[in-house]
Motif scaffolding. Structure first.
Motif, mmCIF file in Angstrom:
data_model
loop_
_atom_site.group_PDB
_atom_site.id
_atom_site.type_symbol
_atom_site.label_atom_id
_atom_site.label_comp_id
_atom_site.label_asym_id
_atom_site.label_seq_id
_atom_site.Cartn_x
_atom_site.Cartn_y
_atom_site.Cartn_z
ATOM 1 N N LYS A 53 -5.204 -3.853 4.937
ATOM 2 C CA LYS A 53 -3.886 -2.587 4.432
ATOM 3 C C LYS A 53 -3.722 -1.824 5.788
ATOM 4 O O LYS A 53 -2.407 -1.294 5.798
ATOM 5 C CB LYS A 53 -4.854 -1.605 3.517
ATOM 6 C CG LYS A 53 -4.912 -2.077 1.965
ATOM 7 C CD LYS A 53 -5.335 -1.060 1.087
ATOM 8 C CE LYS A 53 -6.177 -1.674 -0.036
ATOM 9 N NZ LYS A 53 -7.014 -0.910 -0.682
ATOM 10 N N MET A 54 -4.694 -1.427 6.299
ATOM 11 C CA MET A 54 -4.193 -0.544 7.776
ATOM 12 C C MET A 54 -3.122 -1.418 8.291
ATOM 13 O O MET A 54 -2.195 -0.813 8.931
ATOM 14 C CB MET A 54 -5.596 -0.262 8.446
ATOM 15 C CG MET A 54 -6.354 0.784 7.942
ATOM 16 S SD MET A 54 -7.885 0.827 8.683
ATOM 17 C CE MET A 54 -7.314 1.475 10.644
ATOM 18 N N GLY A 55 -3.409 -2.666 8.636
ATOM 19 C CA GLY A 55 -2.463 -3.311 9.386
ATOM 20 C C GLY A 55 -1.350 -3.478 8.653
ATOM 21 O O GLY A 55 -0.026 -3.297 9.396
ATOM 22 N N TYR A 56 -1.121 -3.574 7.403
ATOM 23 C CA TYR A 56 0.169 -3.627 6.712
ATOM 24 C C TYR A 56 1.037 -2.420 6.883
ATOM 25 O O TYR A 56 2.192 -2.209 7.147
ATOM 26 C CB TYR A 56 -0.115 -3.716 5.313
ATOM 27 C CG TYR A 56 0.930 -3.960 4.239
ATOM 28 C CD1 TYR A 56 1.445 -2.656 3.489
ATOM 29 C CD2 TYR A 56 1.819 -5.008 4.252
ATOM 30 C CE1 TYR A 56 2.680 -2.737 2.755
ATOM 31 C CE2 TYR A 56 2.962 -5.384 3.606
ATOM 32 C CZ TYR A 56 3.474 -4.044 2.913
ATOM 33 O OH TYR A 56 4.362 -3.825 2.079
ATOM 34 N N ASN A 57 0.208 -1.119 6.887
ATOM 35 C CA ASN A 57 0.990 0.240 6.835
ATOM 36 C C ASN A 57 1.482 0.191 8.472
ATOM 37 O O ASN A 57 2.690 0.546 8.999
ATOM 38 C CB ASN A 57 -0.008 1.383 6.671
ATOM 39 C CG ASN A 57 -0.298 1.357 5.254
ATOM 40 O OD1 ASN A 57 0.564 1.309 4.530
ATOM 41 N ND2 ASN A 57 -1.326 1.813 5.003
ATOM 42 N N ILE A 58 0.680 -0.283 9.565
ATOM 43 C CA ILE A 58 1.223 -0.325 10.910
ATOM 44 C C ILE A 58 2.443 -1.528 10.816
ATOM 45 O O ILE A 58 3.530 -0.976 11.472
ATOM 46 C CB ILE A 58 0.075 -0.727 11.728
ATOM 47 C CG1 ILE A 58 -0.970 0.344 11.648
ATOM 48 C CG2 ILE A 58 0.414 -0.964 13.253
ATOM 49 C CD1 ILE A 58 -2.260 -0.079 12.680
ATOM 50 N N GLY A 59 2.369 -2.574 10.325
ATOM 51 C CA GLY A 59 3.325 -3.443 10.373
ATOM 52 C C GLY A 59 4.704 -3.178 10.054
ATOM 53 O O GLY A 59 5.718 -3.198 10.561
ATOM 54 N N ILE A 60 4.726 -2.514 8.638
ATOM 55 C CA ILE A 60 6.023 -2.013 8.207
ATOM 56 C C ILE A 60 6.770 -1.054 8.954
ATOM 57 O O ILE A 60 8.175 -0.841 9.030
ATOM 58 C CB ILE A 60 5.979 -1.373 6.538
ATOM 59 C CG1 ILE A 60 5.006 -0.095 6.692
ATOM 60 C CG2 ILE A 60 5.523 -2.676 5.864
ATOM 61 C CD1 ILE A 60 4.989 0.337 5.102
#
Lengths: 152, 141
Positions: A53-60
């Protein structure tokens, strides 16, 4: 002329990227994972999910930064995408170039193999029998890729 | 020729200990303490902690060499920047070699500290660390 992804990556890394101390990143990421493990009581499945989830937020958010720096044209095939991710994306943000391999029959899946992983320098997984099998230490990278690619 | 190595944490707790013998002159690396000595090793080493703590405020070097004697056994010590104490029980004097051993051991210890899952004063149970200490012992002692 910066045509090949490798050259684009090198050029952007040398000129348009601010550098930060690698040990700072390693130790910070390590503390994040260790704290997550403590908070979830060593439930590694949950920890993996949180990292994703953390990675997803960073990725967007990261994808905008990437496109602003690299200024590459739209990828025509999935193979182009793979090259850009490996030689430009990872190069700009972590200064590594994972190797692409194992293309599936329908060319819809491939693997990235990391020879060196700066996020996991000096890390020794806890000795409780399950960590080695269940914890995906660098799972934040999966989240980042998922978030970034979803936006394009 | 046998050695007993102990790493003591900041709260005087045991972090790591190892018994080994010398690899020089055909030694096979196995410690040869008598049964009584085997029981006494930790006691002797811990009793020298008082002397160590007294001395540490008087010097500014990390390697404190020989700080105590017990019959024919000597105890050398090294104190790290984080107040972790390395103590080695040995029979013959070998200051230089022991200093190099302690410095490499310090290096290994710092690498262990870098792991996010290891906190200060936690006992070191990693088999990799154990193996590396034994290799260092083989190299220097």
């Amino acid at each position: 002329m910066s045509r090949t992804p490798r050259q684009i990556g090198e050029e952007v890394w040398k000129t348009r990227v601010e550098k930060v101390n690698a040990e700072l990143v390693t130790l910070t990421y390590g503390s994040v994972v260790a704290q997550l493990c403590k908070d979830f009581g060593n439930d590694y499945i949950q920890v993996n999910e949180q990292l994703d989830k953390m990675g997803y937020n960073i990725g967007i958010r990261l994808i905008e930064d990437f496109l602003a720096r690299a200024n590459t044209s739209r990828c025509r095939t999935f193979k182009d995408t793979a090259e850009i991710i490996s030689k430009v994306g990872f190069k700009i943000f972590l200064n590594i170039t994972p190797t692409i391999g194992n293309w599936s029959q329908d060319n819809k899946q491939f693997t990235l193999v990391f020879d060196e992983n700066p996020l996991a320098d000096f890390v020794e997984l806890p000795d409780d029998g399950k960590a080695v099998n269940e914890l995906w230490y660098s799972n934040i990278l999966c989240g980042v890729l998922r978030g970034a690619l979803e936006m394009v | 020729m046998s050695f007993y190595l102990a790493i003591i944490g900041t709260k005087d707790n045991a972090v790591y200990e190892l018994e080994f013998g010398t690899y020089r002159q055909g030694g096979d690396g196995r410690p040869r303490f008598s049964a009584d000595m085997k029981q006494l090793c930790p006691f002797i080493v811990h009793s020298s902690l008082d002397i160590l703590e007294e001395m540490q405020w008087n010097t500014s070097v990390m390697h404190l060499k020989v700080i105590d004697k017990f019959y024919n056994y000597l105890i050398s010590s090294y104190i790290t920047a984080g107040n972790i104490k390395f103590l080695l029980l040995h029979e013959t004097r070998a200051d230089d070699v022991i200093r190099q051993f302690f410095m490499d051991l310090y290096d290994l210890y710092v690498k262990t500290l870098m792991s996010p899952f290891y906190s200060v004063d936690q006992p070191i149970t990693s088999a990799v660390f154990d193996q590396r200490v034994k290799m260092l012992a083989k190299k220097y002692l």
